[in-house]
Design an enzyme around this catalytic site. Sequence first.
Site, short mmCIF file in Angstrom:
data_model
loop_
_atom_site.label_atom_id
_atom_site.label_comp_id
_atom_site.label_asym_id
_atom_site.label_seq_id
_atom_site.Cartn_x
_atom_site.Cartn_y
_atom_site.Cartn_z
N LYS A 186 0.87 -1.18 0.00
CA LYS A 186 0.00 0.00 0.00
C LYS A 186 0.90 1.22 0.00
O LYS A 186 2.04 1.16 0.43
CB LYS A 186 -0.88 0.00 1.24
CG LYS A 186 -1.99 -1.01 1.17
CD LYS A 186 -3.15 -0.55 2.01
CE LYS A 186 -4.12 -1.68 2.21
NZ LYS A 186 -4.85 -1.52 3.45
N HIS B 183 2.01 6.93 2.41
CA HIS B 183 1.47 8.24 2.06
C HIS B 183 1.59 9.24 3.20
O HIS B 183 2.12 8.94 4.26
CB HIS B 183 0.01 8.11 1.60
CG HIS B 183 -0.87 7.44 2.60
ND1 HIS B 183 -1.29 8.05 3.75
CD2 HIS B 183 -1.40 6.19 2.62
CE1 HIS B 183 -2.05 7.23 4.43
NE2 HIS B 183 -2.14 6.08 3.77
N HIS C 232 1.13 8.52 6.82
CA HIS C 232 2.15 7.84 7.62
C HIS C 232 3.22 8.78 8.13
O HIS C 232 4.12 8.39 8.85
CB HIS C 232 2.85 6.74 6.81
CG HIS C 232 1.95 5.63 6.41
ND1 HIS C 232 1.57 5.43 5.10
CD2 HIS C 232 1.32 4.70 7.14
CE1 HIS C 232 0.76 4.39 5.05
NE2 HIS C 232 0.59 3.93 6.27
N1 ARG Z 1 0.10 -1.27 9.99
C1 ARG Z 1 -0.83 -0.55 10.79
C2 ARG Z 1 -1.47 0.57 9.96
O1 ARG Z 1 -0.91 1.03 9.00
C3 ARG Z 1 -0.19 0.08 11.99
C4 ARG Z 1 0.43 -0.89 12.94
C5 ARG Z 1 0.43 -0.36 14.31
N2 ARG Z 1 1.13 -1.17 15.22
C6 ARG Z 1 0.61 -2.19 15.93
N3 ARG Z 1 1.37 -2.83 16.75
N4 ARG Z 1 -0.65 -2.51 15.81
O2 ARG Z 1 -2.57 0.97 10.32
#
Ligand code: ARG
Length: 566
Positions: free
Chosen positions: A127, A130, A133
């Site tokens: 993905k 962007h 983030h």
């Molecule tokens: N990959 C997730 C997102 O982009 C964020 C991960 C956050 N970290 C966790 N330990 N849940 O929404």
Amino acid sequence: MIKFKEEVVKLISQIDSGLEKEEIESLIEIPPSHEMGDYAFPCFRLAKTFRKAPNLISAELVEKIGENEYFEKIESVGPYMNFFVKKEAIAKTVLEEAKQKRDKFGSSKMGEGKTVLVEFSSPNIAKPFHIGHIRTTIIGHALYRIYTFLGFDTVAINHLGDYGTQFGKLIVGYKNWGDKETIEKDPINELLKLYVKFHEEAEKNPALDDEARNWFNKLEHQDEEALELWHWMREISLSEFNKVYDMLGIKFDSLAGESFYSDKMPRVIEELEEKKLLVKSEGAEIVDLESFGLPPALVKKSDGSTLYVTRDIAASIYRKEHYDFYKNIYVVGSEQILHFKQWMAIVKLMGYDWVKDCIHVPFGMVSLEDGTMSTRKGRVVFLEDVLKKAIEKTHDIIEERNPNLENKEEVAKQVGIGAIVFQELFNGRIKDYVFSWDKTLSFEGETGPYVQYAHARANRLLDKGEFSLEDDIDYSLLNSEEEMAIIKLLYDFPNTVINSAEKYEPSFVTRHITEIAKSFNRFYHNCPILSEDEEIKKARLLLVYATKEVLKTGLNLLGIEAPDKM
Ligand code: ARG
């Protein structure tokens, strides 16, 4: 450095006030402006002991304390006693510390032997990386640096979103409409297209959703084809993300993301079963969280696949066993507050008290000026493009204002990226904000380039004045209002760094160095530095030196470079 606040505590505890030292310390206030003193002690709490009105007590005590080594004046104003630090004492203590600690001014050993994990960025594979983030990436990186500066053993973790049902969707998309070569040329954009197409098609043909679920299930059961496709998408995405991390100077110590925990999940489910925490609900397994005032959490779906919550439980247990952390910090947006509350509650129910050291550090949302973004509809602003555009624009400005600057490319990079990082870290993290190109790239006012410029100016002065750290200094010469303003800000810097770590709020550092840069510019304009007599010049240059070091340290703590010339 001399701790003036402790000196205030000592003075007050010497009079029979009936208060404990800790209580005295907690009562001391910092007056809103330096004209009202550097520390203030309100006498309301002494009224019982002294059986007098607080303003009478204040007047009496000031009289009683009299002359003092560290305070040039102690004043009674109404119920308050105001303490004014001796100028020479503070100038001396700050500047000798700067001479001694140099670029370590403000650092500490408070974290020695303690491991702090900072999980940040954690984008989802395949993905776009962007503008959404930007916050976790930049805030997390700054916290990582701040904790490191305070002597903690820090570990930067990128908890990659490299697992989950979206891979089922991508595999279906790829098998139906994808082409390997096209994708490898522009991985994220092409994978995004497939993702968007999948959603469009699935609206018309819901069978695709079943197919996607099926593929994810295969992936969980180590099906060879599924694994191979997943691996490939992970690799090509990572190399795209790395472009951004390189530009921001970010390095991770661990890339253990969601997939890393896939084989650690059965243990969690078993343990939950043993501890009788699982409840069946329509074929799925949930944990009841009513005692926490939270909705129940789904930990295992009816088709047997595990979930985001379960992976976070497994990750926290693994991290405790592997790192024995003092703190385990998660820099993740506020839209996931419930998720974090839920999995942490489950870990607590499992009997792990260390979950109190797992800390979710949330932040507000970024939106675009013309509405929010949506990955599903493909409306995104890539972080890489934002950074590149900032560099280009800075380059144009340099061409216009300082075309003979050496190292133009490098400086444009440092200043352009610095501008983005700085504006991201200027406001408290919890506020939502709207991303605007104009604001981000405006170099006026409270901006990264402004602070970087103050640093470069200080650097030039030191060069011109042939500054030497060996000079003997008469600290009593630094007594103007402009000089005192900087000295006091430098004095407060170490505490600001500690506060920003304790509150997980890099903006404290950003604002503090902005104030230092402003005071420095006032000093520069009002106090001749190189043209005065030799003694004043030496003293002022040492102040310039300390300012330069702290500006550079502050910028670096935020993840911003400080060019020597610009
Ligand atoms: N990959 C997730 C997102 O982009 C964020 C991960 C956050 N970290 C966790 N330990 N849940 O929404």
